[in-house]
Write a protein that holds these residues in place. Structure first.
Motif: not given
Length: 443
Positions: A99-107, A120-128, A133-136
């Motif tokens: 979950p620590w990567l959420v902010v980084n992927y948002g950036n 690529e922007s959409q790809a990061y949204l999908t990763k977020i 979902n995995k780390y609520p």
């Protein structure tokens, strides 16, 4: 007609993408919008933290540095720093994702959107989405504690709203109490409210700092800060200070390693000459470290401005002037306060009075923000009083500093000075000072 439908579909998907981006928790959505000058000063501060391994905030540091570079128009640097942030998190957390990567992927989603790479922007949204979902979050109505912690750390360093930073840290700690560095930073941000207090922290706050120090024994910044607060309470801390100095000066140079609070302790409560010896010796070993030069310049400033027995030798003043000039060249975007310090160094020199007056005149003519004007007026008032013996002009500038509705050490210091002059009752401006203070609006 088909082209028309396609263009509508593209516009709709673009609108959907933007609304998803705006809903993210990251630096691009946290209302971080200071002036260019502040961005440049923040960049200097973050670079001085250093990037040594083991710094538990390294991922957050790279994230914030990347955002600053983006705001300064340096998108390639931003991309590189965001990538370094992701790698730092992987090493620090010993995991490829979390979950620590959420902010980084948002950036990264925002950066790619601004660069025009919507796929690529959409790809990061999908990763977020996958990460969330995995780390609520442990609490349904709250953000994930990792997000609160990064938002808190960012505001702690980047914003004047320390209360909000403290609140976010508290929320993160409540959900995930085992993160020692979060608790340490929470205590430090709470303690910053007492930064300019001569008597130090109140008893309950000092106890919180002591407990945090026990829980985070490797944090030398916290150890130095705690020593300083104990010294303000009148405790003898010389032996502890010398022991801590051996640890601090063995570590890589960093604004996070406790060097600045330690030399402050040495200068005010142990020996200013020992503080100068420490920083001079460290500079011999690391002659290219600009942060060390900044700390050494501080020591020499304290030696000259706070001298009690005899006036410092001209050679010491010359060394102080040389260091300040070098620091100004190394920190061109943070030069304002150092220029005031340099003017004060010249004022104490046997042959620098004309230079001091010239520097102050140039500073007074500069187009400054109100908080900077307040700092300048307060310093200039002291210079007029102590170095020029122009006491009425000094009072006028203390009034100008007090008039600026900005709560700060300098605001309070000018008001205190005016009250002391009035209480003595010897100055012919006493009546005018009394009227001024009666009519003064609280900021």
């Amino acid at each position: 007609y088909l082209l028309f439908l396609l263009s509508i579909s593209a516009a709709q998907s673009q609108t959907t993408l933007v609304s998803k981006l705006e809903a993210l928790q990251c630096h691009f959505t946290w209302d971080l919008d200071p002036s260019r000058n502040k961005l440049l000063r923040f960049r200097d501060q973050l670079e001085d933290i250093g990037t040594e391994e083991g710094n538990s905030w390294l991922g957050h540091i790279y994230n914030l540095r990347g955002f600053i570079q983006y705001k300064l128009g340096l998108t390639e640097d931003a991309q590189s720093l965001f990538n370094k942030a992701a790698e730092a998190f992987r090493q620090m957390r010993s995991a490829d994702e979390g979950p620590w990567l959420v902010v980084n992927y948002g950036n990264l989603a925002w950066l790619n959107h601004h660069l025009g790479d919507q796929a690529e922007s959409q790809a990061y949204l999908t990763k977020i989405d996958a990460l969330m979902n995995k780390y609520p979050s442990p609490s349904q109505d709250e953000l994930h504690p990792e997000i609160y912690a990064e938002k808190a750390w960012t505001l702690m360093n980047f914003s004047t709203d320390k209360k909000l930073a403290a609140d976010y840290f508290q929320r993160a700690i409540k959900m995930q109490p085992d993160m020692v560095e979060w608790n340490t930073s929470h205590v430090l941000v709470l303690a910053r409210a007492f930064t300019h207090s001569n008597t130090g922290l109140e008893a309950d706050m000092l106890e919180k700092v002591r407990i945090a120090k026990e829980q985070d024994p490797e944090n030398l910044y916290l150890a130095a800060y705690y020593l300083e607060q104990c010294a303000k309470k009148g405790e003898r801390i010389e032996d502890e200070a010398r022991e801590l100095a051996r640890k601090v000066f063995r570590n890589p140079v960093s604004s996070y390693n406790g060097m600045k609070p330690l030399i402050r302790v040495y200068s005010h409560y142990v020996s200013i000459d020992e503080a100068i010896e420490l920083t001079d010796e460290a500079l011999e070993n690391h002659p290219d470290e600009r942060y060390l030069k900044r700390c050494a310049a501080l020591c020499y400033k304290w030696k000259i401005i706070n001298f009690r027995e005899s006036r410092p030798k001209q050679s010491v003043i010359d060394r102080a002037i040389s260091l300040h000039e070098e620091v100004i060249s190394l920190y061109p975007h943070s030069r304002f306060v150092k220029e005031i310090d340099l003017a004060n160094m010249y004022a104490k020199s046997n042959h620098g009075q004309a230079k001091a007056e010239q520097m102050y005149r140039e500073l007074l003519e500069r187009d400054l923000e109100p908080p900077e004007k307040q700092v300048l007026y307060n310093h200039y008032a002291k210079y007029l009083s102590f170095d020029r013996k122009e006491h009425e002009s000094s009072i006028r500038y203390h009034m100008k500093a007090a008039e600026i509705p900005q709560q700060s050490f300098f605001h309070g210091n000018s008001i205190t000075t005016l009250k002391k002059i009035k209480a003595k009752g010897r100055n012919r401006m006493c009546r005018e000072i009394e009227e001024f203070l009666e009519n003064l609006q609280e900021p």
